[in-house]
Design an enzyme around this catalytic site. Structure first.
Site, PDB file in Angstrom:
ATOM      1  N   ASP A  17      -5.363  -4.550  -6.518  1.00  0.00           N
ATOM      2  CA  ASP A  17      -4.816  -5.908  -6.571  1.00  0.00           C
ATOM      3  C   ASP A  17      -5.764  -7.027  -6.138  1.00  0.00           C
ATOM      4  O   ASP A  17      -5.327  -8.114  -5.760  1.00  0.00           O
ATOM      5  CB  ASP A  17      -3.441  -6.003  -5.879  1.00  0.00           C
ATOM      6  CG  ASP A  17      -3.382  -5.381  -4.516  1.00  0.00           C
ATOM      7  OD1 ASP A  17      -4.373  -4.771  -4.099  1.00  0.00           O
ATOM      8  OD2 ASP A  17      -2.341  -5.510  -3.845  1.00  0.00           O
ATOM      9  N   ARG A  50     -16.243  -7.189 -11.386  1.00  0.00           N
ATOM     10  CA  ARG A  50     -15.889  -5.774 -11.537  1.00  0.00           C
ATOM     11  C   ARG A  50     -15.567  -5.496 -13.000  1.00  0.00           C
ATOM     12  O   ARG A  50     -14.491  -5.867 -13.489  1.00  0.00           O
ATOM     13  CB  ARG A  50     -14.688  -5.444 -10.646  1.00  0.00           C
ATOM     14  CG  ARG A  50     -15.007  -5.667  -9.184  1.00  0.00           C
ATOM     15  CD  ARG A  50     -13.803  -5.462  -8.281  1.00  0.00           C
ATOM     16  NE  ARG A  50     -14.149  -5.854  -6.917  1.00  0.00           N
ATOM     17  CZ  ARG A  50     -13.290  -6.021  -5.936  1.00  0.00           C
ATOM     18  NH1 ARG A  50     -12.005  -5.808  -6.141  1.00  0.00           N
ATOM     19  NH2 ARG A  50     -13.706  -6.387  -4.737  1.00  0.00           N
ATOM     20  N   SER A  94     -12.457  -7.714   0.509  1.00  0.00           N
ATOM     21  CA  SER A  94     -13.484  -8.638   0.018  1.00  0.00           C
ATOM     22  C   SER A  94     -12.906 -10.055  -0.106  1.00  0.00           C
ATOM     23  O   SER A  94     -11.698 -10.265   0.034  1.00  0.00           O
ATOM     24  CB  SER A  94     -13.963  -8.175  -1.359  1.00  0.00           C
ATOM     25  OG  SER A  94     -12.975  -8.477  -2.326  1.00  0.00           O
ATOM     26  N   ASP A 154      -2.584   5.628  -3.147  1.00  0.00           N
ATOM     27  CA  ASP A 154      -1.903   4.556  -2.429  1.00  0.00           C
ATOM     28  C   ASP A 154      -1.140   3.760  -3.481  1.00  0.00           C
ATOM     29  O   ASP A 154      -1.616   3.601  -4.627  1.00  0.00           O
ATOM     30  CB  ASP A 154      -2.906   3.621  -1.737  1.00  0.00           C
ATOM     31  CG  ASP A 154      -3.425   4.173  -0.413  1.00  0.00           C
ATOM     32  OD1 ASP A 154      -3.167   5.354  -0.104  1.00  0.00           O
ATOM     33  OD2 ASP A 154      -4.118   3.412   0.307  1.00  0.00           O
ATOM     34  N   HIS A 179      -7.492  -0.015  -3.898  1.00  0.00           N
ATOM     35  CA  HIS A 179      -6.419  -0.938  -4.246  1.00  0.00           C
ATOM     36  C   HIS A 179      -6.852  -1.871  -5.381  1.00  0.00           C
ATOM     37  O   HIS A 179      -7.875  -2.535  -5.310  1.00  0.00           O
ATOM     38  CB  HIS A 179      -5.921  -1.713  -3.028  1.00  0.00           C
ATOM     39  CG  HIS A 179      -5.432  -0.769  -1.957  1.00  0.00           C
ATOM     40  ND1 HIS A 179      -5.222  -1.152  -0.670  1.00  0.00           N
ATOM     41  CD2 HIS A 179      -5.121   0.555  -2.022  1.00  0.00           C
ATOM     42  CE1 HIS A 179      -4.799  -0.103   0.041  1.00  0.00           C
ATOM     43  NE2 HIS A 179      -4.733   0.936  -0.761  1.00  0.00           N
ATOM     44  N   ASP A 194       0.826  -1.215   0.000  1.00  0.00           N
ATOM     45  CA  ASP A 194       0.000   0.000   0.000  1.00  0.00           C
ATOM     46  C   ASP A 194       0.854   1.257   0.000  1.00  0.00           C
ATOM     47  O   ASP A 194       0.448   2.302  -0.511  1.00  0.00           O
ATOM     48  CB  ASP A 194      -0.893   0.052   1.260  1.00  0.00           C
ATOM     49  CG  ASP A 194      -1.843  -1.123   1.357  1.00  0.00           C
ATOM     50  OD1 ASP A 194      -1.772  -2.020   0.498  1.00  0.00           O
ATOM     51  OD2 ASP A 194      -2.663  -1.132   2.294  1.00  0.00           O
ATOM     52  N   CYS A 204      -0.629  -7.829  -1.173  1.00  0.00           N
ATOM     53  CA  CYS A 204      -0.637  -6.690  -0.240  1.00  0.00           C
ATOM     54  C   CYS A 204       0.513  -6.792   0.760  1.00  0.00           C
ATOM     55  O   CYS A 204       1.101  -5.783   1.160  1.00  0.00           O
ATOM     56  CB  CYS A 204      -1.923  -6.650   0.576  1.00  0.00           C
ATOM     57  SG  CYS A 204      -3.427  -6.719  -0.377  1.00  0.00           S
TER      58      CYS A 204
HETATM   59  N1  NVA Z   1     -10.342  -3.453  -1.765  1.00  0.00           N
HETATM   60  C1  NVA Z   1     -10.189  -4.546  -2.683  1.00  0.00           C
HETATM   61  C2  NVA Z   1      -8.736  -4.922  -2.844  1.00  0.00           C
HETATM   62  C3  NVA Z   1      -8.053  -5.542  -1.705  1.00  0.00           C
HETATM   63  C4  NVA Z   1      -6.643  -5.962  -1.972  1.00  0.00           C
HETATM   64  C5  NVA Z   1     -11.022  -5.709  -2.220  1.00  0.00           C
HETATM   65  O1  NVA Z   1     -11.335  -5.782  -1.039  1.00  0.00           O
HETATM   66  O2  NVA Z   1     -11.393  -6.550  -3.028  1.00  0.00           O
END
Ligand code: NVA
Length: 379
Positions: free
Chosen positions: A252, A269, A305, A202, A250, A112, A357
């Site tokens: 990733d 997504r 998530s 970030d 983020h 991050d 991460c």
């Molecule tokens: N915020 C996103 C990325 C986490 C690395 C999620 O929760 O899927």
């Protein structure tokens, strides 16, 4: 040759070249951070109702550290040099001349904070007050690299002010009463909490593909921040990307470079601009959709998530670390010719994410290359 402190090299241009040297975070002292404009933690069932804060439960922290140490050992056994950050007392209140904040956060996710591009490591601004000082956990390492590698460029983006001008008034109280449709409308307009007052990003909103950087506009990354990156990396092509995710932060668990010509995407997504996939297709890249996680429930106190099943660490174009329970993801990658290394990591998720991460590149072999010679004008 295994790297040691006598032959430190800082260099990494993408997410897949052979990994030689990496930072793996630590869970020690991580906080459910004190309230601040950008963050709303509300976990009454787990003892942290809205407005409260405190240290993560001891047993959870011990388990997360066990998994992080095990991950570091797996990498070391493969000949990769692993460094670890120095945690601070994250329970302390912090302040600048502009604000006071009741606690810090932690240092599990170096991804991050640190953006490695070529021989440079850039400390990202960060848009949470609780994370404003997080770069300090990495300073002992960065100081060391600076002494050991004469070519290392140590950079820091402008520290943001994070005054009330940076955040939209009453964002959360408004957001929480919007209908599903209204929330999607705001998402389509990238209308989340941060304003364009100052550059914010970030490091984990950046996916590195050699000369092309894909940067996600998100809850923590604004257009001014993406423009800052564009001016900072004049040799790169910086593409702004957005997806149908309500409160994104983020990239990733959304867009994962696996190796030249192969990218993993999140089937839930969709890109908000059609160019995003066109650029891959035009340059002969295969886009593979991730399978769902085997899990149906997140860990308690987790802000990420279940798509963390996508949050993998590529060791080289043929070898990849995947969370140990995620069999469908492992099978998919096996089918694409990867040797898959299973790494138990689910219990680390409440501390700030998954395997990607939890790491930051120091050195991957390889040079700057152009994987998208056919560009799309205006993107
Ligand atoms: N915020 C996103 C990325 C986490 C690395 C999620 O929760 O899927």
């Amino acid at each position: 040759m295994k790297e040691t402190s006598s032959n430190t090299v800082v260099s990494s241009w993408n997410e897949w070249d052979p990994l030689k040297h990496v930072i793996v975070g630590r869970a020690s002292g991580t906080m459910i951070q004190a309230p601040e404009p950008a963050v709303q933690n509300d976990w009454p069932q787990q003892g942290f109702p809205l407005g409260s804060f405190g240290r993560m439960p001891e047993q959870m922290e011990a388990k997360a550290n066990e998994h992080l140490d095990n991950f570091a050992a797996i990498l070391e056994n493969r000949g990769i040099w692993v460094d670890r950050p120095t945690p601070l007392d994250f329970s302390q209140a912090v302040q600048t001349p502009d604000w006071e904040q009741g606690s810090m956060f932690g240092c599990m996710p170096p991804r991050d904070v640190l953006l490695s591009v070529g021989n440079e490591i850039l400390e990202a601004p960060m848009s949470f007050r609780s994370r404003w000082f997080e770069y300090l956990c990495y300073r002992p390492l960065l100081e060391q690299y600076y002494k050991e590698d004469p070519n290392f460029r140590w950079e820091s983006a402008p520290k943001p002010r994070l005054t009330e001008r940076t955040f939209k008034d009453n964002f959360w109280s408004q957001w929480n009463v919007l209908s599903d449709e209204e929330q999607w409308q705001r998402t389509k307009n990238s209308d989340w909490i941060i304003t364009e007052t100052e550059p914010l990003f970030d490091a984990a909103d950046v996916a590195r593909f050699g000369r092309d950087l894909f940067v996600q506009k998100s809850m923590v990354t604004n257009d001014a921040g993406i423009e800052w990156l564009r001016r900072h990396y004049p040799e790169h092509r910086v593409h702004t990307v957005s997806y149908t995710e309500k409160l994104p932060w983020h990239i990733d668990a959304t867009l994962i470079p696996l190796r030249p010509g192969l990218v993993l995407t999140n089937p839930e997504r969709s890109p908000l601009k059609k160019f995003q996939n066109e650029l891959f297709e035009k340059n002969g890249w295969e886009i593979v959709e991730a399978p769902r996680s085997v899990r149906t429930e997140k860990m308690p106190l987790c802000t990420c998530s279940l798509w963390l099943n996508m949050n993998c660490l590529v060791l080289d174009p043929k070898t990849i670390c995947i969370e140990a329970a995620e069999t469908p993801m492992m099978e998919l990658l096996d089918k694409h010719g990867f040797e898959v290394i299973p790494v138990p990591f689910f219990e680390v998720s409440p501390f700030g994410g998954g395997l990607h991460c939890a790491t930051a590149d120091v050195h991957r072999e390889g040079d700057l290359e152009d994987y998208f010679p056919k560009q799309i004008e205006g993107f």
